[in-house]
Design a protein around this motif. Structure first.
Motif, PDB file in Angstrom:
ATOM      1  N   LEU A   1       0.953  -1.079   0.041  1.00 11.93           N
ATOM      2  CA  LEU A   1      -0.044   0.054   0.012  1.00 11.93           C
ATOM      3  C   LEU A   1       0.850   1.221  -0.090  1.00 11.93           C
ATOM      4  O   LEU A   1       0.530   2.177  -0.826  1.00 11.93           O
ATOM      5  CB  LEU A   1      -0.816   0.133   1.021  1.00 11.93           C
ATOM      6  N   GLN A   2       1.843   1.136   0.723  1.00 10.52           N
ATOM      7  CA  GLN A   2       2.701   2.195   0.939  1.00 10.52           C
ATOM      8  C   GLN A   2       3.506   2.569  -0.428  1.00 10.52           C
ATOM      9  O   GLN A   2       3.515   3.867  -1.097  1.00 10.52           O
ATOM     10  CB  GLN A   2       4.051   2.132   2.031  1.00 10.52           C
ATOM     11  N   VAL A   3       3.918   1.627  -1.173  1.00  8.69           N
ATOM     12  CA  VAL A   3       4.571   1.727  -2.469  1.00  8.69           C
ATOM     13  C   VAL A   3       3.554   2.299  -3.374  1.00  8.69           C
ATOM     14  O   VAL A   3       3.785   3.048  -4.208  1.00  8.69           O
ATOM     15  CB  VAL A   3       5.135   0.417  -2.903  1.00  8.69           C
ATOM     16  N   MET A   4       2.297   1.711  -3.570  1.00 14.24           N
ATOM     17  CA  MET A   4       1.232   2.286  -4.330  1.00 14.24           C
ATOM     18  C   MET A   4       0.913   3.700  -3.976  1.00 14.24           C
ATOM     19  O   MET A   4       0.821   4.611  -5.000  1.00 14.24           O
ATOM     20  CB  MET A   4       0.060   1.570  -4.410  1.00 14.24           C
ATOM     21  N   LEU A   5       0.762   4.105  -2.925  1.00 16.47           N
ATOM     22  CA  LEU A   5       0.548   5.427  -2.337  1.00 16.47           C
ATOM     23  C   LEU A   5       1.742   6.378  -2.881  1.00 16.47           C
ATOM     24  O   LEU A   5       1.393   7.608  -3.149  1.00 16.47           O
ATOM     25  CB  LEU A   5       0.109   5.654  -1.027  1.00 16.47           C
TER      26      LEU A   5
ATOM     27  N   ILE B   1      -3.390   8.962 -10.951  1.00  9.21           N
ATOM     28  CA  ILE B   1      -4.653   8.881  -9.927  1.00  9.21           C
ATOM     29  C   ILE B   1      -4.191   9.617  -8.889  1.00  9.21           C
ATOM     30  O   ILE B   1      -3.114   9.883  -8.403  1.00  9.21           O
ATOM     31  CB  ILE B   1      -5.062   7.339  -9.485  1.00  9.21           C
ATOM     32  N   GLU B   2      -5.117  10.386  -8.361  1.00 10.90           N
ATOM     33  CA  GLU B   2      -4.863  11.322  -7.226  1.00 10.90           C
ATOM     34  C   GLU B   2      -4.778  10.579  -5.941  1.00 10.90           C
ATOM     35  O   GLU B   2      -5.476   9.372  -5.876  1.00 10.90           O
ATOM     36  CB  GLU B   2      -6.168  12.268  -7.251  1.00 10.90           C
ATOM     37  N   LEU B   3      -3.980  11.084  -5.257  1.00 15.95           N
ATOM     38  CA  LEU B   3      -3.844  10.351  -3.924  1.00 15.95           C
ATOM     39  C   LEU B   3      -5.057   9.976  -3.166  1.00 15.95           C
ATOM     40  O   LEU B   3      -5.284   9.091  -2.562  1.00 15.95           O
ATOM     41  CB  LEU B   3      -2.730  11.262  -2.875  1.00 15.95           C
TER      42      LEU B   3
END
Length: 73
Positions: free
Chosen positions: A39-43, A53-55
């Motif tokens: 999840l951290q990587v994707m964010l 994509i927006e945060l």
């Protein structure tokens, strides 16, 4: 894929879910360390705009998808 998540990122998520499978509890409703790391990587990708994509949208999208996967609605 419908939201622009690449196949390598999807494969990484599958691996993370598998790694965490023995520690996930229905009662805790918390992601394991591998899924949290993913999840951290994707964010980070959303912040860096390497994932188009927006945060805020990314955060909601990923949390909704994972909660649905685990059945934590």
């Amino acid at each position: 894929e419908e939201n622009g998540v690449s196949q390598p990122d999807i494969d990484s998520l599958k691996e993370a879910i598998e790694q965490d499978s023995s520690i996930i509890s229905e009662d805790s409703k918390e992601y394991g360390l591998a899924v949290e790391s993913w999840l951290q990587v994707m964010l980070s990708k959303a912040v860096e705009t390497s994932w188009n994509i927006e945060l805020g949208v990314a955060s909601s999208l990923l949390a909704t998808a994972l909660n649905g996967f685990y059945g934590w609605f």
